[in-house]
Write a protein that holds these residues in place. Structure first.
Motif, PDB file in Angstrom:
ATOM      1  N   ALA A   1      45.264 -19.355-149.034  1.00 39.46           N
ATOM      2  CA  ALA A   1      45.553 -20.778-148.826  1.00 39.46           C
ATOM      3  C   ALA A   1      45.389 -21.606-150.096  1.00 39.46           C
ATOM      4  O   ALA A   1      46.205 -22.494-150.383  1.00 39.46           O
ATOM      5  CB  ALA A   1      44.674 -21.329-147.714  1.00 39.46           C
ATOM      6  N   ALA A   2      44.365 -21.328-150.879  1.00 43.60           N
ATOM      7  CA  ALA A   2      44.158 -22.090-152.123  1.00 43.60           C
ATOM      8  C   ALA A   2      45.259 -21.773-153.129  1.00 43.60           C
ATOM      9  O   ALA A   2      45.759 -22.664-153.824  1.00 43.60           O
ATOM     10  CB  ALA A   2      42.780 -21.779-152.711  1.00 43.60           C
TER      11      ALA A   2
ATOM     12  N   VAL B   1      44.185 -26.844-149.851  1.00 40.20           N
ATOM     13  CA  VAL B   1      43.776 -28.107-150.486  1.00 40.20           C
ATOM     14  C   VAL B   1      44.623 -29.272-149.968  1.00 40.20           C
ATOM     15  O   VAL B   1      45.846 -29.175-149.902  1.00 40.20           O
ATOM     16  CB  VAL B   1      43.904 -27.977-152.016  1.00 40.20           C
TER      17      VAL B   1
ATOM     18  N   SER C   1      38.723 -20.366-142.890  1.00 36.18           N
ATOM     19  CA  SER C   1      37.679 -19.408-143.242  1.00 36.18           C
ATOM     20  C   SER C   1      36.659 -19.167-142.129  1.00 36.18           C
ATOM     21  O   SER C   1      36.505 -18.051-141.652  1.00 36.18           O
ATOM     22  CB  SER C   1      36.971 -19.884-144.506  1.00 36.18           C
TER      23      SER C   1
ATOM     24  N   ALA D   1      39.321 -16.869-146.581  1.00 36.72           N
ATOM     25  CA  ALA D   1      40.087 -17.809-147.411  1.00 36.72           C
ATOM     26  C   ALA D   1      41.569 -17.450-147.489  1.00 36.72           C
ATOM     27  O   ALA D   1      42.426 -18.300-147.690  1.00 36.72           O
ATOM     28  CB  ALA D   1      39.495 -17.859-148.808  1.00 36.72           C
TER      29      ALA D   1
ATOM     30  N   THR E   1      35.034 -25.998-144.080  1.00 36.52           N
ATOM     31  CA  THR E   1      35.219 -25.523-145.450  1.00 36.52           C
ATOM     32  C   THR E   1      36.697 -25.707-145.805  1.00 36.52           C
ATOM     33  O   THR E   1      37.553 -25.571-144.934  1.00 36.52           O
ATOM     34  CB  THR E   1      34.756 -24.053-145.613  1.00 36.52           C
ATOM     35  N   VAL E   2      36.969 -26.057-147.039  1.00 32.28           N
ATOM     36  CA  VAL E   2      38.356 -26.305-147.449  1.00 32.28           C
ATOM     37  C   VAL E   2      38.936 -25.033-148.043  1.00 32.28           C
ATOM     38  O   VAL E   2      38.488 -24.567-149.091  1.00 32.28           O
ATOM     39  CB  VAL E   2      38.437 -27.461-148.479  1.00 32.28           C
ATOM     40  N   THR E   3      39.936 -24.461-147.357  1.00 29.38           N
ATOM     41  CA  THR E   3      40.661 -23.318-147.919  1.00 29.38           C
ATOM     42  C   THR E   3      41.987 -23.811-148.513  1.00 29.38           C
ATOM     43  O   THR E   3      42.243 -23.636-149.689  1.00 29.38           O
ATOM     44  CB  THR E   3      40.890 -22.227-146.855  1.00 29.38           C
TER      45      THR E   3
END
Lengths: 288, 247
Positions: B123-124, B154, B105, B120, B150-152
């Motif tokens: 990816a999630a 998991v 991101s 994003a 930031t986690v896109t």
């Protein structure tokens, strides 16, 4: 049946500052660029923009028209990033609501169905949730499963560009992908359909099977004939992306003087002036 | 001489080993060679798309167009396919942490990032629904960071915490090594190092502790027919060497 044809000026005059505007297409593909350019010519600001972003988002962000951006990505496809968007973000100019693409689509579907939310797996465990405190999860009544409760993304107005439409707003795409233009239209109170060509209803099946009729007139409130209205994004099969011009856009966006020149040449003119300037741009580079 | 890019492409193909009829999606030249090599060898039932809206029956070179359609896959249908789980994607990763959390991101603070990336994307959705792998052409501590901004996509820790039952992080192929998430508590482990690479080089290029088995094997080289497919059929113009130059 009502004739919904409007000039581009008349159609865009109905968009008010502060509205939530959904923009169809995808990245640098079949974007309603003529409608976006008309917004730039007008004093419309403070928008919440909902889009699978491309140069539409770049241009509106650079012009300071976006208060809040609801998006999954912003890309020019053949060029990974839109420089105007990245600059706006790095200046801290944009309030953002970032969703994963799957969540984004689900939000449009919830709005279509007049639901508050729809459950979805996507987003669990990612930072899309903590970054957006209004997002909640929902427990399944049938098992221990927990899902993201993706809130509806209702729109005041949707802007889409299609290959063909009739005067009543029956919209047709002739390219490989409808993208999500039908969902944008269904999620919106009003939809402005710009099209390469307005044709009689009886001619809608001349160029494509009835599977290409993307959405019906019940979702359209205005029809604008805008040839080359997706330029410089792709609008296959009418035309492909203008890669040379997109490169020029991206390169200009990286330099303040070049950007000022780009604006003078291509944006501070009317739609006919834009297309004339694009034709000169190509002529100057030795193309026909 | 077999190049590092050819080793990496073969390792990407091996990520699809055992795949039946599912969509193989890839970003970048080497993962794309990998997906096509897999279809031409050990995973013939894979589906390939042009990344646009069409599934194709032929398997052309990475810089040549497909020609024989076998199905329609516009984005709306792609999201439906993803939700069925019948896909394995190899994504890029500007940042990855030791649990395989990925950031696509933006680098830096969310409200004013130092480097805005693409966003994003999906990816999630991908990591919540089906097999996901990553390709990193330049293995460095900047990519393999202790924490991602930031986690896109998991990682294994968050997937366990959230009970993501379809989470399936298969592997990470880099210019130095193949990694997976089979370390203690779902942490990154060295599966193999590419020929000529020392384990300590991998350790030095990684910004967090890696689990290292007592004996680290060498990543397998492509056999003669795979090498022929890479060099003569899938990438005759050598784009792979530009994406992953020799050290």
């Amino acid at each position: 049946m009502s004739d919904k044809r409007l000039s581009i000026e008349e159609a865009v005059a109905t968009i008010e500052s502060g509205m939530t505007v959904g923009i169809g297409g995808w990245g640098s593909r079949r974007k309603p660029m003529a409608l976006v350019r008309e917004i730039l010519r007008r004093d419309i600001t403070d928008l919440t923009v909902v889009a699978f972003g491309g140069p539409d988002v770049g241009l509106l962000a650079a012009a300071g028209r976006i208060r809040r951006l609801v998006y999954g990505f912003v890309s020019l496809d053949s060029i990974p990033l839109d420089p105007l968007f990245t600059q706006a973000r790095e200046r801290g100019d944009l309030e953002i609501e970032e969703y994963d693409e799957g969540m984004f689509v689900t939000g449009l579907r919830a709005a279509n169905a007049r639901l508050d939310f729809l459950p979805i797996l996507a987003g669990l465990g990612s930072d899309v949730l903590p970054a957006n405190p209004k997002l909640r999860t929902v427990a399944s009544p049938y098992s221990d499963a927990e899902y993201v409760a993706m809130p509806a993304l209702p729109l005041d107005v949707a802007l889409v560009h299609v290959n063909r439409a009739d005067a009543q707003g029956n919209a047709q795409y002739l390219g490989p992908d409808p993208y999500f233009d039908d969902l944008f239209a269904m999620a919106a109170t009003r939809t402005i359909v710009s099209t390469e060509k307005v044709i009689p209803t009886s001619a809608l099946l001349d160029e494509g099977s009835f599977h290409t009729l993307l959405f019906s007139r019940i979702y359209a409130s205005a029809v604008v004939e805008a040839p080359q209205g997706a330029h410089f994004t792709t609008c296959a099969p009418d035309y492909e992306r203008d890669e040379l011009f997109q490169k020029h856009y991206a390169a200009s966006a990286k330099d303040p003087d070049a950007w000022a020149e780009f604006q003078r040449t291509f944006l501070l003119v009317d739609e006919a002036g834009y297309h004339a300037a694009v034709a000169r741009f190509h002529a100057d580079r030795g193309e026909s | 001489m077999i190049t590092r890019a050819e080793i990496a492409a073969t390792a990407c193909a091996d990520l699809f080993r055992g795949s039946g009829a599912m969509l193989a999606s890839s970003f970048g030249v080497i993962p794309t060679i990998g997906a096509r090599l897999a279809r031409l060898t050990h995973a013939p039932d894979l589906l390939l798309s042009d990344g646009d809206a069409t599934l194709f029956a032929d398997t052309p070179a990475v810089d040549r167009p497909f020609t024989r359609p076998e199905g329609h896959l516009p984005y709306a249908k792609l999201f439906e396919l993803i939700a069925t789980g019948r896909r394995h994607v190899i994504m890029g990763a500007p940042q990855l942490d030791r649990h395989g959390n990925q950031n696509l991101s933006a680098i830096g603070p969310r409200d004013r990032p130092t480097h805005q990336l693409v966003g994003a994307r999906g990816a999630a959705t991908n990591t919540a629904n089906h097999a996901t792998s990553y390709f990193v052409p330049r293995h460095s501590p900047r990519v393999f960071a202790p924490t991602v901004d930031t986690v896109t996509g998991v990682g294994a820790d968050r997937a366990a915490q959230w009970g993501l039952r379809f989470h399936d992080l298969r592997g990470v192929v880099t210019n130095l090594a193949v990694l997976d998430l089979a370390g203690r508590d779902g942490t990154m482990r060295v599966v193999s190092v590419h020929p000529g690479v020392r384990v300590r080089e991998v350790v030095a290029a990684t910004g967090f502790p890696l689990e290292i088995p007592a004996d680290v094997p060498v990543t397998r080289a492509p056999d003669e027919s795979e090498l022929h497919l890479i060099r003569a059929v899938l990438d005759p113009r050598g784009l792979r060497e530009r994406e992953l130059p020799e050290a």
